[in-house]
Design an enzyme around this catalytic site. Structure first.
Site, short mmCIF file in Angstrom:
data_model
loop_
_atom_site.label_atom_id
_atom_site.label_comp_id
_atom_site.label_asym_id
_atom_site.label_seq_id
_atom_site.Cartn_x
_atom_site.Cartn_y
_atom_site.Cartn_z
CB CYS A 253 -0.90 -0.04 1.13
SG CYS A 253 -0.33 -0.30 2.77
CB SER A 288 2.88 0.17 5.22
OG SER A 288 4.16 -0.22 5.88
CG ASP A 289 6.33 2.76 0.37
OD1 ASP A 289 7.59 2.30 0.53
OD2 ASP A 289 6.21 3.51 -0.81
CB CYS A 290 9.74 2.23 4.13
SG CYS A 290 10.23 0.54 3.50
CB ALA A 292 3.18 3.96 4.56
#
Length: 770
Positions: A253, A288-290, A292
């Site tokens: 995401c 998640s993206d890092c 996020a």
């Protein structure tokens, strides 16, 4: 159950989560795992995962919701790093460790996806992905990588300023969908392979993500306001193909919010669309993206506290936090009853069910992938494939006959900031290449007498003219002038968007002065995004332009193979080249596609202006004649078509017709030919697109005088369009199919009957309230 301060302290080491390595496998032949159903190969992956996850304590569950999972040593579960990268080859990342020398000190580095996308060669993409996953498994077996690789980036490259557009196959969602299907099948070892995944791939960034930092608008808190029509028709088709059709093992995401809800906290995106609509099952997980998850409450302010932000993200469907927000704040969320054990066990079960499918718990002798080693990395065939991929993606934008270079050419003036580039040829998300052949090395290897001078510096610092005199002197003493320049990582990459789409610095000034010397002048244009070539296109003293993207370890060799005629160019632009003023006509923050009073339209589908070079443009060293071998009936009834395909599960994939075109090489040079088939017409809601890509294929090695068939299968979904709700309909009307960007040949047919639903789009009933 309430957390004590002592239990909370057990979680503090997860602040180092991103440094956890993925080394070793659990041992089902020894206690404590021996006898647990997770080791029973007769059971399904979810049942096996549940058997071990049910033994986790709540603190252990929370510990393992981050990418640097510590495992559970008391249960025989080692630490595991979920974060590996392999965008175009095994790449530097928290979970990948390259040796300083010798075995596992490098991996094959293919061209960036934007250049491989320009090849329009699906089989090539599958072959590249297969090599990447083989090398990834070899690294894993050596304890130098995990089994999950966070690739590919399949957000459509909608805006030319986007710094990460280089990571994508291009701007067209149909093309990206075909690219990602073949990539995922190659990476994972087949279509939803059984019994084992080769590796697990990850489709990112879901959804509507295509901005880094533009004019103070940062991705971390950006709210992408997107109509359901655009979301369904443009921003998500590659993800649908990746998830529903290619059966990818994981999804990431994105940082941004979509219509007020952060992507990683969106039940609509992560549950309604991803799991309910596309069938993302319980053996697959969302990361998640890092950081996020932190952005959910810090930047988006969607919740007031870290605990609340983590809770809403976990419950929405984010299983893994790339970062440590989950591990640091979920104890408070649990204590406040914002989450429960079921939420945690669901997320961790998704993870371990995926590991089961990777053979993580099974005997190595049963698994062919566990036998791969250093001998399988950087093989001769992998090296050749990297070279082929670069050659196939090169796009000839201009040529007055100067290319291929005449045999009489002996002395070359090679000038520009890319001429002696090293790792720059790899773009971003790259690993250690076994070698890098840049243009200078390639020119020397080709036997030319080369005078090299940089002329002007990299993109950000290229305003000095100190190197101009040496460059002009070299040009005067040469048979041919080759300028190697364009964009670079200083102006386009993650976290950096461009504000202009002109040639950076003073490169155009130098090119103009070099051309005025009067020698044949060739421009090599590097970089992932396009820049306005209007001046070069109009300047008759600039004889040729070759776009080379970020071509990887053999990029220079590929370029000189084309310059010398050893190979013939056949790549096509996977993105539109806009005039420079485009950036003044629409802000990056405007997510709409269709033209309006404040938007000239985005991509070749909707742009109302005149491009400098069209999507799909590309010249050859030869000529071709094309004619239809097979076309559809002139009139077809929509209800009849659906009745004929009533047994097809997904109606958008149902076949309409396979159009066939006879391609004859009428010139004197053997060449590939990329056949692009576009649809246009007066059907569906207004405004209507200029045209849409509905099929493509690459015909290879056509010899002079040879004719070959290009088969172009068109599906019902390729012809369908979305209404305002995002529902995909097949509409009645007259359809025109045209071959190639200049429109070489065309055919028409009419669909009669009533508009028919092909694929429904879920309704978004989520709220933006905090």
């Amino acid at each position: 159950m309430k957390f004590t301060e002592g239990l909370k302290r057990l979680l503090t080491f997860t602040t180092l989560a991103t440094s956890v390595a993925a080394v070793g496998f659990p041992d089902c032949t020894q206690a404590p795992l021996k006898g647990n159903a997770v080791c029973d190969t007769r059971k399904d992956p979810v049942t096996r995962a549940q058997a071990i996850v049910k033994l986790f304590t709540v603190p252990e569950l929370i510990n393992n919701t981050v990418n640097g999972s510590p495992g559970v040593p008391r249960l025989g579960l080692p630490a595991y790093q979920w974060w590996q990268e392999a965008l175009h080859g095994v790449a530097n990342s928290p979970g990948v460790t390259f040796a300083p020398s010798g075995d596992f000190s490098h991996a094959t580095s293919f061209p960036q996806p934007i250049l491989m996308g320009a090849a329009f060669d699906d089989e090539l993409i599958k072959e590249v992905a297969s090599v990447v996953s083989t090398e990834a498994r070899a690294f894993n077996n050596a304890g130098r990588a995990g089994l999950d690789f966070w690739t590919p980036n399949i957000n459509p490259f909608k805006d030319p300023r986007w710094g990460r557009g280089q990571e994508t196959p291009g701007e067209d969602p149909f093309h990206s969908a075909q690219y990602v299907y073949n990539l995922i099948v190659g990476l994972q070892g087949g279509l939803d392979p059984k019994p084992y995944f080769k590796i697990v791939a990850d489709c990112k960034h879901f959804a509507a993500y295509d901005m880094e930092n533009w004019m103070g608008n940062a991705r971390y808190g950006f709210n992408a306001v997107v109509s359901q029509q655009d979301l369904s028709e443009y921003y998500t088709p590659p993800f649908q193909t990746c998830v529903r059709d290619a059966k990818v093992g994981s999804v990431m995401c994105s940082y941004n919010a979509v219509n007020g809800v952060p992507s990683c906290a969106s039940p609509f995106l992560l549950q309604t669309v991803l799991r309910d609509h596309w069938g993302f099952d319980d053996t697959r997980w969302v990361t998640s993206d890092c950081d996020a998850i932190m952005n959910v409450w810090v930047d988006h302010k969607f919740r007031d506290t870290a605990a609340a932000g983590s809770a809403v993200s976990l419950k929405a469907g984010t299983d893994i936090d790339c970062g440590t927000t989950f591990s640091n704040s979920l104890p408070d969320a649990f204590n406040q009853s914002l989450i429960d054990e079921e939420d945690l066990r669901r997320a961790v079960t998704h993870q371990y069910a995926s590991l089961v499918r990777l053979g993580y718990f099974d005997p190595p002798e049963r698994q062919p992938f566990r036998q791969l080693g250093w001998k399988d990395v950087n093989t001769r065939s992998a090296q050749q494939l990297a070279h082929t991929a670069a050659v196939e993606g090169l796009v000839l934008l201009k040529n007055d006959g100067t290319l291929p270079l005449k045999r009489s050419v002996k002395k070359i003036a090679l000038i520009g900031p890319w001429a002696n580039a090293t790792t720059l040829l790899q773009g971003n998300y790259f690993g250690v290449a076994p070698f890098i052949i840049n243009p200078l090395i390639a020119a020397q290897n080709a036997g030319f007498d080369v005078t090299y001078t940089i002329g002007t510096g990299p993109a950000v610092t290229s305003n000095s003219t100190d190197g101009f005199a040496a460059a002009i002197a070299a040009a005067k003493n040469a048979d041919v002038v080759i300028f190697a320049g364009g964009l670079d990582e200083s102006v386009e990459r993650e976290e950096i968007d461009r504000t202009t789409i002109v040639w950076p610095g003073n490169q155009l000034d130098l090119i103009a002065q070099l051309a005025d010397v009067g020698k044949p002048t060739v421009v090599l244009q590097f970089g992932g995004g396009q820049i306005d070539d209007t001046a070069l296109k109009a300047n008759k003293k600039v004889n040729a332009i070759l776009w080379a993207g970020y071509p990887g370890q053999s990029g220079g060799a590929a370029v000189f193979d084309v310059l010398t005629g050893k190979a013939s160019p056949a790549g096509r632009l996977p993105i539109t080249q806009y005039p420079a003023d485009y950036v003044n006509q629409v802000p990056m923050t405007d997510m709409s596609l269709r033209p309006s009073a404040t938007n000239p339209g985005r991509t070749y589908k909707w742009f109302t202006g005149k491009p400098v070079f069209d999507f799909g443009f590309g010249l050859h060293f030869t000529t071709f004649h094309t004619q239809w071998s097979s076309t559809s009936a002139k009139s077809l009834n929509i209800q009849t078509l659906l009745a004929q395909n009533r047994h097809v599960q997904f109606k958008d994939l149902a076949p309409f017709h396979t159009f066939q075109v006879a391609i004859k090489n009428t010139g004197k040079v053997t060449s590939d030919y990329v056949a692009l088939l576009f649809a246009s017409g007066s059907y569906g809601p207004s405004p209507r697109p200029n045209k849409e890509l509905v099929a493509y294929t690459r015909v290879k090695n056509l010899r002079p005088g040879q004719t070959s068939e290009a088969k172009l299968p068109v599906t019902l979904g390729a012809l369908a369009r979305a209404d305002e709700n995002g529902d995909l309909f097949l509409f009645p009307g007259t359809y025109k199919l045209t071959l190639d960007t200049p429109g070489l040949i065309s055919t028409t047919f009419t669909l009669t009957g009533k508009a028919a639903l092909i694929t429904g789009w879920p309704r978004d009933n989520t709220t933006t309230s905090s």
